[in-house]
Design a protein around this motif. Structure first.
Motif, PDB file in Angstrom:
ATOM      1  N   UNK A 135       0.808  -1.221   0.000  1.00 57.82           N
ATOM      2  CA  UNK A 135       0.000   0.000   0.000  1.00 57.82           C
ATOM      3  C   UNK A 135       0.846   1.277   0.000  1.00 57.82           C
ATOM      4  N   UNK A 136       2.162   1.109   0.138  1.00 63.66           N
ATOM      5  CA  UNK A 136       2.994   2.283   0.418  1.00 63.66           C
ATOM      6  C   UNK A 136       3.241   3.184  -0.791  1.00 63.66           C
ATOM      7  N   UNK A 137       3.342   2.598  -1.986  1.00 66.80           N
ATOM      8  CA  UNK A 137       3.520   3.438  -3.172  1.00 66.80           C
ATOM      9  C   UNK A 137       2.334   4.372  -3.353  1.00 66.80           C
ATOM     10  N   UNK A 153       7.605  11.763   3.907  1.00 67.10           N
ATOM     11  CA  UNK A 153       7.105  10.855   2.875  1.00 67.10           C
ATOM     12  C   UNK A 153       8.255  10.263   2.065  1.00 67.10           C
ATOM     13  N   UNK A 154       9.236  11.106   1.742  1.00 68.57           N
ATOM     14  CA  UNK A 154      10.394  10.612   0.983  1.00 68.57           C
ATOM     15  C   UNK A 154      11.226   9.636   1.801  1.00 68.57           C
ATOM     16  N   UNK A 155      11.416   9.928   3.079  1.00 72.90           N
ATOM     17  CA  UNK A 155      12.173   9.019   3.945  1.00 72.90           C
ATOM     18  C   UNK A 155      11.476   7.663   4.040  1.00 72.90           C
ATOM     19  N   UNK A 156      10.167   7.702   4.190  1.00 76.45           N
ATOM     20  CA  UNK A 156       9.398   6.458   4.275  1.00 76.45           C
ATOM     21  C   UNK A 156       9.477   5.699   2.955  1.00 76.45           C
ATOM     22  N   UNK A 157       9.349   6.424   1.868  1.00 73.79           N
ATOM     23  CA  UNK A 157       9.399   5.789   0.543  1.00 73.79           C
ATOM     24  C   UNK A 157      10.746   5.112   0.313  1.00 73.79           C
ATOM     25  N   UNK A 158      11.817   5.785   0.668  1.00 75.07           N
ATOM     26  CA  UNK A 158      13.143   5.192   0.501  1.00 75.07           C
ATOM     27  C   UNK A 158      13.333   3.987   1.417  1.00 75.07           C
ATOM     28  N   UNK A 159      12.794   4.083   2.621  1.00 77.13           N
ATOM     29  CA  UNK A 159      12.951   2.970   3.564  1.00 77.13           C
ATOM     30  C   UNK A 159      12.310   1.696   3.021  1.00 77.13           C
ATOM     31  N   UNK A 160      11.022   1.756   2.630  1.00 75.56           N
ATOM     32  CA  UNK A 160      10.365   0.511   2.225  1.00 75.56           C
ATOM     33  C   UNK A 160      10.881   0.024   0.880  1.00 75.56           C
ATOM     34  N   UNK A 161      11.294   0.924   0.008  1.00 79.35           N
ATOM     35  CA  UNK A 161      11.836   0.481  -1.278  1.00 79.35           C
ATOM     36  C   UNK A 161      13.133  -0.295  -1.094  1.00 79.35           C
TER      37      UNK A 161
END
Length: 332
Positions: A135-137, A153-161
């Motif tokens: 669901x994160x994207x 949001x960018x930090x979270x996006x980089x973390x899960x990717x």
């Protein structure tokens, strides 16, 4: 200061304080001990009530459905309270709650508090527990559509990717953001992050990215984000700053067209510095040219950093004389 008068529950005229709820009569609330009454914060009755009961449950160690409800209200009153979120996570684990439901809850919360570290941290831990970033994207894109430079949001996006190795389509997404705003430093940073964690900066990728970046610089020459990205790319070029013909020709064309951009001039200065240190006698990147550009930057094109350019000129002269000088940080 007043805490808090903007929560959802406060808008509900039917909201009942915990001290007035029959099912909480067995709990003795613990008042906050404020030593300094001179600058006392003006808490609302609701805020004081929920935190008095929160302290009581923390002391008791109670993890129950009513405790979970208490954390919901407490979080709405002060979303930055780490203790509330940690207590909520402990309760979720103890009660074996549906974490997908909790994801839905925190999604709604973040949409209202998108620049709050604690709510993003809560979501990160939920995703990590579930081992499911599906669901994160969608969710981070939803946030970035409202604010394309939202750091959390960018930090979270980089973390899960990186954690789950889900990079498919990300360069296309970044490209769309740069088409909307070529100065979006967050998007440039994301582009570097994706490549660094997937293909790496192979010779083929490096050529592609340099061509891409130069095309973006042509759109807006005074775009520091693109120049910084270009410098990052050149760090991966085994030939160095001053021997990539595509880049040097591009910079020289701008220079010949009387470009006064400090980003162009400072890159040429660094090219000169590299060639001077290597002792390349037939290069156009000479000591004399470096010193002239440093003077131009100091006196005309980058006055705000005049002292830096004086220092840079002195550093290049010392390198030319053979002194062992530590490398200077990038000027962009």
């Amino acid at each position: 200061m007043k805490m808090s008068d903007s929560s959802d529950e406060e808008q509900d005229v039917n909201y009942v304080l915990f001290k007035d709820r029959p099912d909480w009569k067995d709990i003795r609330p613990i008042e906050q001990d404020d030593d300094d009454e001179i600058v006392a914060i003006h808490y609302t009755d609701k805020f004081k009530d929920v935190h008095n009961y929160l302290r009581a449950l923390l002391k008791k160690g109670e993890k129950s459905e009513r405790a979970l409800e208490l954390t919901r209200v407490a979080a709405s009153e002060n979303p930055a309270n780490y203790t509330v979120w940690q207590f909520r996570r402990d309760i979720l684990k103890t009660l074996n709650k549906d974490l997908h439901e909790e994801l839905d809850y925190i999604e709604k919360f973040i949409l209202k508090q998108s620049k709050n570290y604690q709510v993003w941290h809560h979501r990160k831990l939920l995703v990590d527990w579930l081992k499911d970033p599906s669901k994160e994207n969608y969710f981070t894109t939803l946030i970035l559509n409202k604010d394309a430079k939202n750091y959390h949001a960018w930090q979270h996006r980089q973390w899960y990717m990186k954690t789950f190795q889900v990079f498919d389509g990300e360069l296309d997404y970044v490209d769309s953001l740069l088409n909307d705003d070529v100065r979006n430093n967050s998007a440039w940073n994301q582009r570097y992050f994706v490549i660094n964690n997937t293909t790496g900066f192979t010779e083929e990728v490096l050529k592609r990215e340099i061509d891409y970046t130069l095309s973006k610089i042509k759109e807006v020459v005074e775009n520091e984000s693109a120049w910084n990205y270009l410098r990052g790319l050149l760090l991966h070029d085994k030939e160095g700053l001053s021997k990539n013909k595509t880049v040097t020709n591009f910079c020289e064309e701008l220079y010949s067209s009387n470009s006064q951009s400090p980003f162009v001039l400072s890159l040429i200065v660094d090219m000169c510095c590299e060639q001077v240190q290597e002792g390349s006698g037939d290069s156009i990147y000479t000591l004399e040219r470096a010193l002239q550009l440093c003077s131009d930057l100091e006196l005309k094109y980058d006055k705000i950093r005049a002292n830096y350019w004086k220092h840079m000129a002195d550093t290049i002269k010392r390198k030319a004389s053979g002194e062992n000088v530590e490398e200077e940080p990038t000027t962009s």
